[in-house]
Design an enzyme around this catalytic site. Structure first.
Site, PDB file in Angstrom:
ATOM      1  N   LYS A  43      54.162  34.367  31.205  1.00  0.00           N
ATOM      2  CA  LYS A  43      53.938  35.670  30.588  1.00  0.00           C
ATOM      3  C   LYS A  43      52.609  36.189  31.118  1.00  0.00           C
ATOM      4  CE  LYS A  43      54.331  37.972  26.126  1.00  0.00           C
ATOM      5  NZ  LYS A  43      53.124  38.767  26.000  1.00  0.00           N
ATOM      6  N   CYS A  67       8.800  41.108  24.598  1.00  0.00           N
ATOM      7  CA  CYS A  67       7.514  41.795  24.519  1.00  0.00           C
ATOM      8  C   CYS A  67       6.853  41.620  23.154  1.00  0.00           C
ATOM      9  CB  CYS A  67       7.680  43.284  24.827  1.00  0.00           C
ATOM     10  SG  CYS A  67       8.548  44.170  23.525  1.00  0.00           S
ATOM     11  N   LYS A 100      53.957  31.560  22.841  1.00  0.00           N
ATOM     12  CA  LYS A 100      52.521  31.829  23.019  1.00  0.00           C
ATOM     13  C   LYS A 100      51.710  30.546  23.030  1.00  0.00           C
ATOM     14  CE  LYS A 100      52.222  36.463  22.478  1.00  0.00           C
ATOM     15  NZ  LYS A 100      51.322  37.561  22.393  1.00  0.00           N
ATOM     16  N   SER A 134      59.639  45.157  23.008  1.00  0.00           N
ATOM     17  CA  SER A 134      58.678  44.040  23.014  1.00  0.00           C
ATOM     18  C   SER A 134      59.451  42.738  22.977  1.00  0.00           C
ATOM     19  CB  SER A 134      57.700  44.020  21.845  1.00  0.00           C
ATOM     20  OG  SER A 134      57.887  44.945  20.906  1.00  0.00           O
ATOM     21  N   CYS A 176      10.721  41.007  19.368  1.00  0.00           N
ATOM     22  CA  CYS A 176      11.399  41.024  20.668  1.00  0.00           C
ATOM     23  C   CYS A 176      11.022  39.788  21.480  1.00  0.00           C
ATOM     24  CB  CYS A 176      11.014  42.297  21.433  1.00  0.00           C
ATOM     25  SG  CYS A 176      11.725  42.348  23.086  1.00  0.00           S
ATOM     26  N   ASP A 199      49.457  38.518  31.659  1.00  0.00           N
ATOM     27  CA  ASP A 199      48.679  39.253  30.677  1.00  0.00           C
ATOM     28  C   ASP A 199      48.032  40.466  31.336  1.00  0.00           C
ATOM     29  OD1 ASP A 199      47.825  39.657  28.181  1.00  0.00           O
ATOM     30  OD2 ASP A 199      46.236  38.161  28.203  1.00  0.00           O
ATOM     31  N   ASP A 259      41.827  43.684  59.997  1.00  0.00           N
ATOM     32  CA  ASP A 259      41.491  44.892  59.239  1.00  0.00           C
ATOM     33  C   ASP A 259      41.190  46.044  60.188  1.00  0.00           C
ATOM     34  OD1 ASP A 259      41.718  43.335  57.090  1.00  0.00           O
ATOM     35  OD2 ASP A 259      39.599  43.380  56.501  1.00  0.00           O
ATOM     36  N   PHE A 279      44.265  47.448  61.732  1.00  0.00           N
ATOM     37  CA  PHE A 279      44.983  48.171  60.679  1.00  0.00           C
ATOM     38  C   PHE A 279      44.366  49.558  60.490  1.00  0.00           C
ATOM     39  CE2 PHE A 279      45.988  49.545  56.410  1.00  0.00           C
ATOM     40  CZ  PHE A 279      47.299  49.122  56.206  1.00  0.00           C
ATOM     41  N   ASP A 280      43.046  49.594  60.414  1.00  0.00           N
ATOM     42  CA  ASP A 280      42.362  50.872  60.205  1.00  0.00           C
ATOM     43  C   ASP A 280      42.615  51.853  61.341  1.00  0.00           C
ATOM     44  OD1 ASP A 280      41.396  50.307  57.774  1.00  0.00           O
ATOM     45  OD2 ASP A 280      39.435  49.602  58.477  1.00  0.00           O
ATOM     46  N   TYR A 299      59.102  41.195  36.796  1.00  0.00           N
ATOM     47  CA  TYR A 299      59.863  40.223  36.009  1.00  0.00           C
ATOM     48  C   TYR A 299      61.211  40.710  35.500  1.00  0.00           C
ATOM     49  CZ  TYR A 299      57.437  42.787  32.316  1.00  0.00           C
ATOM     50  OH  TYR A 299      56.953  43.771  31.530  1.00  0.00           O
ATOM     51  N   CYS A 344      14.629  46.730  19.958  1.00  0.00           N
ATOM     52  CA  CYS A 344      13.200  46.637  20.262  1.00  0.00           C
ATOM     53  C   CYS A 344      12.719  48.061  20.539  1.00  0.00           C
ATOM     54  CB  CYS A 344      12.968  45.768  21.493  1.00  0.00           C
ATOM     55  SG  CYS A 344      11.313  45.975  22.178  1.00  0.00           S
ATOM     56  N   GLU A 380      54.193  43.628  35.395  1.00  0.00           N
ATOM     57  CA  GLU A 380      52.900  43.676  34.740  1.00  0.00           C
ATOM     58  C   GLU A 380      51.839  44.005  35.786  1.00  0.00           C
ATOM     59  OE1 GLU A 380      53.456  43.127  31.580  1.00  0.00           O
ATOM     60  OE2 GLU A 380      51.552  42.577  30.643  1.00  0.00           O
ATOM     61  N   CYS A 416       8.664  47.242  27.416  1.00  0.00           N
ATOM     62  CA  CYS A 416       9.482  46.041  27.318  1.00  0.00           C
ATOM     63  C   CYS A 416      10.255  45.854  28.634  1.00  0.00           C
ATOM     64  CB  CYS A 416      10.426  46.216  26.121  1.00  0.00           C
ATOM     65  SG  CYS A 416      11.500  44.819  25.827  1.00  0.00           S
ATOM     66  N   GLU A 456      59.637  31.870  32.689  1.00  0.00           N
ATOM     67  CA  GLU A 456      58.653  32.594  33.500  1.00  0.00           C
ATOM     68  C   GLU A 456      57.313  32.555  32.801  1.00  0.00           C
ATOM     69  OE1 GLU A 456      60.103  36.695  34.368  1.00  0.00           O
ATOM     70  OE2 GLU A 456      61.974  35.848  33.623  1.00  0.00           O
TER      71      GLU A 456
HETATM   72  P1  AMP Z   1      54.492  41.730  23.566  1.00  0.00           P
HETATM   73  O1  AMP Z   1      53.657  42.852  24.108  1.00  0.00           O
HETATM   74  O2  AMP Z   1      53.697  40.591  23.030  1.00  0.00           O
HETATM   75  O3  AMP Z   1      55.607  42.205  22.700  1.00  0.00           O
HETATM   76  O4  AMP Z   1      55.184  41.084  24.833  1.00  0.00           O
HETATM   77  C1  AMP Z   1      56.058  41.842  25.617  1.00  0.00           C
HETATM   78  C2  AMP Z   1      55.390  42.146  26.907  1.00  0.00           C
HETATM   79  O5  AMP Z   1      55.153  40.977  27.668  1.00  0.00           O
HETATM   80  C3  AMP Z   1      56.245  42.976  27.795  1.00  0.00           C
HETATM   81  O6  AMP Z   1      56.120  44.334  27.501  1.00  0.00           O
HETATM   82  C4  AMP Z   1      55.685  42.668  29.164  1.00  0.00           C
HETATM   83  O7  AMP Z   1      54.694  43.626  29.490  1.00  0.00           O
HETATM   84  C5  AMP Z   1      54.968  41.358  29.002  1.00  0.00           C
HETATM   85  N1  AMP Z   1      55.423  40.323  29.928  1.00  0.00           N
HETATM   86  C6  AMP Z   1      54.594  39.586  30.673  1.00  0.00           C
HETATM   87  N2  AMP Z   1      55.260  38.719  31.434  1.00  0.00           N
HETATM   88  C7  AMP Z   1      56.572  38.906  31.186  1.00  0.00           C
HETATM   89  C8  AMP Z   1      57.764  38.290  31.666  1.00  0.00           C
HETATM   90  N3  AMP Z   1      57.726  37.292  32.572  1.00  0.00           N
HETATM   91  N4  AMP Z   1      58.932  38.753  31.187  1.00  0.00           N
HETATM   92  C9  AMP Z   1      58.967  39.749  30.266  1.00  0.00           C
HETATM   93  N5  AMP Z   1      57.875  40.348  29.770  1.00  0.00           N
HETATM   94  C10 AMP Z   1      56.680  39.938  30.216  1.00  0.00           C
HETATM   95 ZN    ZN Z   2      10.873  44.327  23.715  1.00  0.00          ZN
END
Ligand code: AMP
Ligand code: ZN
Length: 665
Positions: A113, A406, A309, A80, A403, A115, A31, A34-35, A222, A421, A170, A427, A111
């Site tokens: 999915k 207190c 899902k 979607s 409470c 989140d 680090d 790098f800095d 993806y 409360c 994502e 408190c 793949e």
């Molecule tokens: P949904 O929002 O439930 O319609 O799901 C679609 C969203 O899943 C897409 O807009 C992506 O942001 C997300 N997503 C996450 N992983 C993947 C993946 N491996 N391939 C495609 N979409 C993905």
């Molecule tokens: Zn209290």
């Protein structure tokens, strides 16, 4: 080596180190080194601004402020995905596409999915040019400055990958990074974030990109969108993108039948809890790009892909006890204390019960066997009761009347879901909470003093309110647990330093209900001192732009409390800033009172933000769009053509930067 060459060499080297560290997870430099290199590059770039490049590694730290994100129409719509929940759903999907394609020869990719929040990255000539959120699928927000701070996103692609393309992925917050952020927040007395997904997507819209740079965000890719026919399959193009520097997870796998897809699904349904980030399912895609093209899209989603899902995990366990937590404002949260049970890879002992209504509605009782779910939220929640297991002698829950800290009788105002409360000053968690808020980063930002120490100091009887902080002496602190002379001195220094914090932050720090950061700024600017704010009546409070009844009432309630006024007198006597500074006063006038401005274009003598501030400092208002109410448009270079037409058609006066400066002279 010329400065230009040195700059290019440093950029190249730093990009490579970033890639090694953030994509390959394999550091190639300390680090510290790098800095040093980054500093060298920074100073060269300052010396030779003609070599500025928005894709330089120095831009990763952010610093740019975006007030309003520009809306951008997607070149290619972001669809979607259709959802499926069972093997039958997947087999039905297979049948449909086999029929459409007229063949059984279909290969799939599987793949995870991820989140988080989807993002579309555009590259031209192998260089990053833009990042846009999904928005409604047709258009999203340009969040490029924020996205540039994510170190794992290459700003230049490598190898012999195609040079002009869009790539989608994502933005995620890995679990350990998320937990670290929350530990810090809790220590500062702030509410923890609820889940990584919302925190990731919220991060993209932060106005200050240096705040984004501090968050441990990551981007998993993806999908590549291109007209280039070099690649024949989804799998191949993702592999190539990985080689070009993108973080394409290696969990992707080929499958030649739905049976194989199901093996993948079952494997990850179990193993997903070992992943460093959250996933809520699997995405299955037709691998051949030719076949994808034949299948095309419905009005909502591609026919060539489907999401599977996972079930949100649920378990049942016994509810041993209901306890109650008291927050900084006195709000009470009921908590289920459970017989420990394993859920989604962790041992769960506590779950949220929300409020009294929820307990009553679900008729949750101690001794019940309850269903607990861990969805997107970090804190699991109780979904309901397994009535078949209710003990014969069970009795309905009587919600706390006093409470737990207190013993003061709780109150609940009409329309409020929560009990409170009312013992604000006696408190313990409320006392600690207020002081923790006072010292927090966005308030007095006191270094050398953390949330836990505040609680310790209160327990020792050394502080009861934030004014007491200023009476603390080193000798009182040293004897405390885990304290040494140096840390005690740091703490005292930090407290002393807070006397320089400007009035608007002090006002926020006071913790007046409904007076958050922005409101505090508004009030500070308008009333200019705590004295005039504390003596303001209802009418003069609501006359301030954007201050409503609720805030006005709360300010008045605060000022009617003698204890509060004594605290403020004490803060004054210690030298805490309770008026706006001379300098700020000098810069403020009312010459623009009642005038509405729109700012457009690029300016020379001040930045856009400085210009906007100058308008507000002089009593004017800044609006983002031109209407009949607009008095002036301040036009810089490259003013948007549509704005110009609009201003002219509405007869709004267009003035230059110089004209404006004249106005406030
Ligand atoms: P949904 O929002 O439930 O319609 O799901 C679609 C969203 O899943 C897409 O807009 C992506 O942001 C997300 N997503 C996450 N992983 C993947 C993946 N491996 N391939 C495609 N979409 C993905
Ligand atoms: Zn209290």
């Amino acid at each position: 080596m010329s400065p230009k060459e040195r700059i290019a060499a440093l950029r190249k080297e730093l990009h490579q180190h970033n890639y090694n560290y953030y994509v390959l997870d394999n550091a190639s430099i300390s680090d510290f080194e790098f800095d040093i290199k980054l500093k060298e590059l920074e100073s060269l770039e300052n010396q030779f601004p003609e070599y500025f490049d928005s894709n330089s590694p120095t831009q990763r730290v952010g610093g740019q402020i975006t007030k309003k994100f520009t809306t951008v129409t997607h070149l290619n719509r972001m669809y979607s995905l259709d959802n499926s929940y069972s093997s039958q759903d997947l087999l039905d999907w297979e049948k449909r596409i086999q029929k459409l394609l007229g063949t059984n020869q279909i290969e799939y990719t599987c793949e995870l999915k991820f989140d988080g929040a989807s993002i579309n990255l555009t590259y031209e000539n192998g260089k990053f040019v833009r990042a846009v959120t999904r928005g409604d699928g047709f258009q999203g927000d340009d969040v490029s400055t924020n996205i540039r701070t994510i170190r794992s996103i290459p700003l230049h692609t490598g190898g012999d990958f195609i040079t002009d393309f869009e790539i989608r992925g994502e933005i995620i917050l890995p679990l350990d990074g998320f937990e670290k952020m929350n530990r810090e927040r809790i220590a500062m007395g702030e509410e923890p974030y609820r889940n990584p997904r919302n925190t990731a997507s919220g991060s993209l819209k932060l106005q200050d990109s240096s705040e984004v740079a501090k968050r441990p965000l990551d981007c998993l890719l993806y999908q590549v969108v291109t007209n280039n026919r070099k690649f024949k399959s989804h799998y191949d193009i993702l592999e190539a993108a990985r080689n070009a520097g993108f973080k394409v997870p290696k969990t992707i796998q080929l499958a030649s039948s739905i049976d194989e897809v199901l093996t993948f699904v079952n494997h990850w349904d179990e193993k997903r809890h070992d992943l460093p980030y959250e996933t809520d399912g699997i995405v299955i895609k037709v691998n051949s790009l030719q076949q994808q093209e034949e299948l095309g899209y419905t009005s909502k989603s591609p026919r060539w892909a489907i999401a599977y899902k996972f079930q949100a995990e649920q378990v049942s366990t016994v509810l041993n006890e209901i306890t109650y937590q008291v927050g900084r404002t006195g709000a009470i949260t009921p908590v289920a204390n459970l017989e420990p049970v394993s859920l989604a890879g962790t041992i769960v002992k506590r779950a949220s019960l929300h409020n009294a209504d929820q307990i009553e509605k679900l008729d949750i009782r101690v001794g019940d066997t309850v269903y607990v779910e861990k969805g997107g939220e970090i804190i699991p929640k109780v979904l309901g009761v397994d009535l078949s297991k209710r003990p014969a002698d069970s009795t309905p829950t009587i919600y706390a009347t006093h409470c737990p800290e207190c013993d003061t009788a709780l109150v609940r105002t009409d329309g409020d879901a929560k009990h409170y409360c009312p013992n604000t000053y006696g408190c313990a968690p409320q006392i600690t909470g207020r002081i923790q808020h006072y010292i927090s980063r966005k308030a007095m930002d006191i270094e050398g003093l953390g949330g836990e120490t505040v609680d310790l100091l209160r327990k020792e009887g050394l502080i009861l309110n934030y004014a007491d902080l200023y009476d603390l002496r080193v000798e009182q602190i040293i004897p405390l647990e885990r304290m040494a002379e140096k840390s005690a001195q740091n703490m005292i220094d930090g407290i002393k330093k807070s006397k320089q914090i400007p009035f608007e932050k002090v006002l926020f720090a006071l913790g007046i209900r409904f007076v958050g950061e922005t409101v505090a700024k508004k009030l500070a600017k308008h009333f200019k001192s705590i004295d005039s704010l504390m003596t303001a009546n209802f009418e003069s409070l609501v006359a301030v732009d954007e201050i409503g009844d609720k805030i006005a009432d709360s300010v008045i309630e605060f000022s009617n409390d003698l204890g509060n006024m004594q605290l403020i007198d004490r803060l004054k006597s210690y030298g805490v800033q309770l008026t706006i500074s001379e300098e700020e006063l000098e810069n403020q006038t009312n010459v623009l009172e009642g005038k509405i401005f729109v700012v457009s274009g690029v300016f020379h003598q001040m930045s856009r933000n400085e210009l906007k501030k100058a308008i507000e400092d002089n009593g004017g208002k800044v609006s983002s769009s031109i209407s009949k109410k607009t008095n002036y448009v301040v036009a810089g270079d490259h003013m948007g053509p549509s704005k110009k037409v609009k201003a002219e058609s509405l007869g709004v006066t267009i003035i230059s930067e110089d004209d404006f400066l004249q106005m406030i002279q």
